[in-house]
Motif scaffolding. Structure first.
Motif, short mmCIF file in Angstrom:
data_model
loop_
_atom_site.label_atom_id
_atom_site.label_comp_id
_atom_site.label_asym_id
_atom_site.label_seq_id
_atom_site.Cartn_x
_atom_site.Cartn_y
_atom_site.Cartn_z
N GLU A 123 -7.42 1.43 -0.70
CA GLU A 123 -6.25 1.42 0.18
C GLU A 123 -6.60 2.01 1.55
OE1 GLU A 123 -2.75 1.92 -3.23
OE2 GLU A 123 -3.38 3.62 -2.01
N GLU A 179 2.16 1.97 -3.25
CA GLU A 179 1.08 2.18 -4.22
C GLU A 179 1.03 1.09 -5.29
OE1 GLU A 179 1.30 6.14 -5.76
OE2 GLU A 179 0.98 7.07 -3.81
N PHE A 219 -9.10 -1.97 -7.22
CA PHE A 219 -8.34 -1.33 -6.16
C PHE A 219 -8.03 0.11 -6.55
CE2 PHE A 219 -7.75 -5.74 -5.28
CZ PHE A 219 -7.53 -5.85 -3.91
N ILE A 258 0.84 -1.20 0.00
CA ILE A 258 0.00 0.00 0.00
C ILE A 258 0.87 1.25 0.00
CG2 ILE A 258 -1.63 1.35 1.39
CD1 ILE A 258 -2.90 -1.30 2.26
N LEU A 270 -0.95 -1.54 -5.19
CA LEU A 270 -2.29 -2.10 -5.34
C LEU A 270 -3.09 -1.41 -6.43
CD1 LEU A 270 -1.50 -3.36 -2.62
CD2 LEU A 270 -3.82 -2.90 -1.80
N ARG A 271 -2.69 -0.22 -6.80
CA ARG A 271 -3.52 0.60 -7.69
C ARG A 271 -3.57 0.06 -9.12
NH1 ARG A 271 -2.41 6.79 -5.46
NH2 ARG A 271 -2.63 6.22 -3.24
#
Length: 577
Positions: A140, A127, A135, A124, A129-130
């Protein structure tokens, strides 16, 4: 010490979750979820039932009954173990994060090889997960909040779990020769919503028999420490229980000392010093001479400090000492003050028992009135229709007055949709005795939208009670992010009560929010949201939460006589005055 029903419920629910994660049949998962809830809410001990008896439980068919029977006989359920083996342990750890969910946990493992909370936190912050479908920054934020909830819960257990353990132990120790007094103390006696460890206090002239019996209790997994004055064990479910034995003439001082929160006890010890006294678990003593002044009862201890007896649920150092000095402690609501339950369900929607069984169970509890409030049609999975609810109303009217003078009310639990609207039009809702309205979806709306949504529901002329107002599930789902003060003001202005939901996983509103809402002049309803006869006993936890919010019987509409309640339900301004 934990009911076998709860063990089986947890296992069946886990199986339902694992079936979904592994891409199994959604209908099968739903069947096991329903069976889990039915077993958890069943009145009889499932360990005493054979396969045929298990099949008498709603939603428990032959296949599930056979699995449960095998588990109760061997301690294993191979079907669950088989599905567990297909899922990496790290994914199961991630599944425990509130707001994440099983499917997203599996996706994180498959696409990013994340299998632990620390790895997820790193991803997370980087960054990473984006780039995954579904997501984004908001996701997040929700996951971080979920991790915080999980970490805050730590080894704490729900109030009802600790209560069952404590009451079993108190019963066992009370039967030992030489026991003069025995009860639970600590945060459990203060009715905190979660409990870190259980404190048991015994008054006896000798501690040996109690310490020995305590370490041999059923469910004891480990003896952490054993001494003459204090012994600690850990149960098979990981809950620490501490036993202390005090001399009989120190009972009151010991109970006061081991019940209060740390800040409350600091406050009372400061008062003792001001009076040139010293307060400990053995009594109140003269600071110079060491002579004991009082110790036998809590009332004596508080009185010598210049205070009235302070109810345990108030002992959090939130102004109770100052209120006591001014003679302004509230006369707190008691469970015996509750005349009726205004939020319950039957098997017409997601309840586990038919109308007649729920009504009979309510009558056995001595209620003077009882409301049936099954879900409305916008919660589509409950398959409610106009025809079904009207047929139920006819049956309610037939049963009314046939159970020990208990009156029946026919209501509904409406769904507060994203725009604040509810299921049926006003003219149809006018036929109900009362309407509870609750949020069941769209939890992630923005703060302003959620606030407008709740205020709009309060302003509806047929909405009487906002059910589980923040929708939180303790340790699993956070409260809605809304302007609570605006909602409280709207409730006070419109004559809409706020529910204190007694389910131990909810206790919603919580005590802090109750304190805030009361300042606006809001009225409350302490309801069980019962889905089975067994759930009606949860009322004690809602009353405990109401006490922690400093409520009196006057503040709670279901302590009122039925005629007065009916006037309030009409949203009659004079009835609220």
């Amino acid at each position: 010490m934990v009911r076998p029903n709860e063990e089986v419920e947890a296992l069946l629910q886990e199986y339902a979750d694992l079936v979904l994660i592994t891409g199994g049949d959604a209908f099968k998962a739903r069947a096991y979820e329903k069976a889990a809830r039915a077993v958890g809410g069943y009145h009889a001990d499932v360990s005493r039932l054979d396969a045929k008896g298990l099949q008498e439980i709603p939603n428990v068919g032959r296949s599930i009954a056979e699995k449960v029977t095998e588990y109760l006989r061997t301690g294993r359920m191979p079907a669950v173990e088989d599905v567990r083996s297909k899922i990496p342990p790290g994914v199961r750890e991630l599944m425990g994060i509130p707001t994440l969910g099983p499917k997203k946990a599996m996706l994180l493992y498959q696409d990013l090889h994340i299998s632990s909370v620390p790895q997820l936190l790193d991803a997370i912050h980087q960054e990473r997960l984006r780039d995954l479908k579904g997501f984004g920054p908001k996701t997040e934020e929700n996951i971080l909040h979920g991790i915080a909830l999980m970490q805050a819960a730590g080894d704490r257990v729900p109030l009802n779990v600790a209560m069952e353990v404590a009451e079993d132990i108190v019963a066992e120790l009370s039967a030992i020769t030489g026991c003069e007094r025995c009860t639970y103390a600590g945060s459990l006696r203060r009715m905190r919503e979660t409990i870190g460890d259980v404190d048991i206090l015994v008054a006896a002239r000798g501690s040996g028999p109690f310490m020995a019996a305590f370490t041999r209790l059923p469910g004891t997994a480990e003896v952490i420490a054993r001494g003459e004055k204090k012994t600690s064990i850990r149960t098979a479910k990981g809950l620490q229980v501490d036993l202390r034995v005090v001399p009989p003439d120190s009972w009151g001082a010991g109970l006061q000392y081991f019940t209060g929160s740390r800040p409350h006890n600091i406050r009372t010890r400061e008062m003792a010093v001001h009076h040139k006294l010293k307060l400990s678990e053995y009594g109140l003593f003269h600071a110079k001479s060491g002579r004991k002044v009082v110790s036998r009862t809590e009332e004596e201890v508080y009185a010598r400090l210049g205070l009235p007896w302070i109810p345990p649920t108030l002992r959090e150092d939130r102004g109770e000492v100052a209120a006591g000095l001014r003679g302004e402690l509230p006369e707190l609501i008691q469970e015996a003050d509750i005349r009726g339950d205004l939020h319950t369900h039957t098997d017409l929607t997601d309840g586990l028992a038919p109308l007649e069984e729920m009504v009979e169970a309510a009558a056995r509890r001595g209620l003077r009135y009882y409301a049936i409030t099954d879900h409305a049609p916008n919660l589509s999975m409950q398959r409610m229709t106009d025809e079904k609810v009207l047929a139920q109303r006819e049956r309610v009217r037939e049963l009314d007055g046939k159970h020990r003078k208990m009156r029946l009310l026919h209501g509904t639990e409406l769904n507060i949709d994203a725009d604040g609207s509810v299921d049926w039009p006003p003219e149809f809702l006018a036929g109900f005795d009362l309407c509870v309205a609750s949020v069941h979806s769209h939890f992630n709306q923005g703060r302003d939208a959620l606030t407008r949504r709740l205020v709009t529901a309060c302003e509806h002329p047929e909405v009487n009670i906002i059910g589980h107002p923040t929708t939180r599930i303790i340790g699993k789902r956070p409260a809605l992010d809304m302007d609570l003060d605006a909602v409280f003001a709207a409730c006070a202005r419109t004559g809409t009560a706020l529910e204190i939901n007694s389910h131990p996983d909810r206790l919603d509103l919580c005590d802090d929010h109750i304190l805030r809402a009361k300042r606006y002049g809001v009225k409350f309803a302490v309801n069980t949201d019962a889905h089975a006869p067994l759930h009606l006993a949860n009322l004690r936890y809602g009353v405990g939460t109401a006490q922690r919010g400093w409520l009196t019987a006057e503040d709670v509409i279901n302590t009122w006589p039925l005629d007065r309640l009916r006037r309030f339900l009409r949203k009659d301004a004079l009835a609220r005055a």
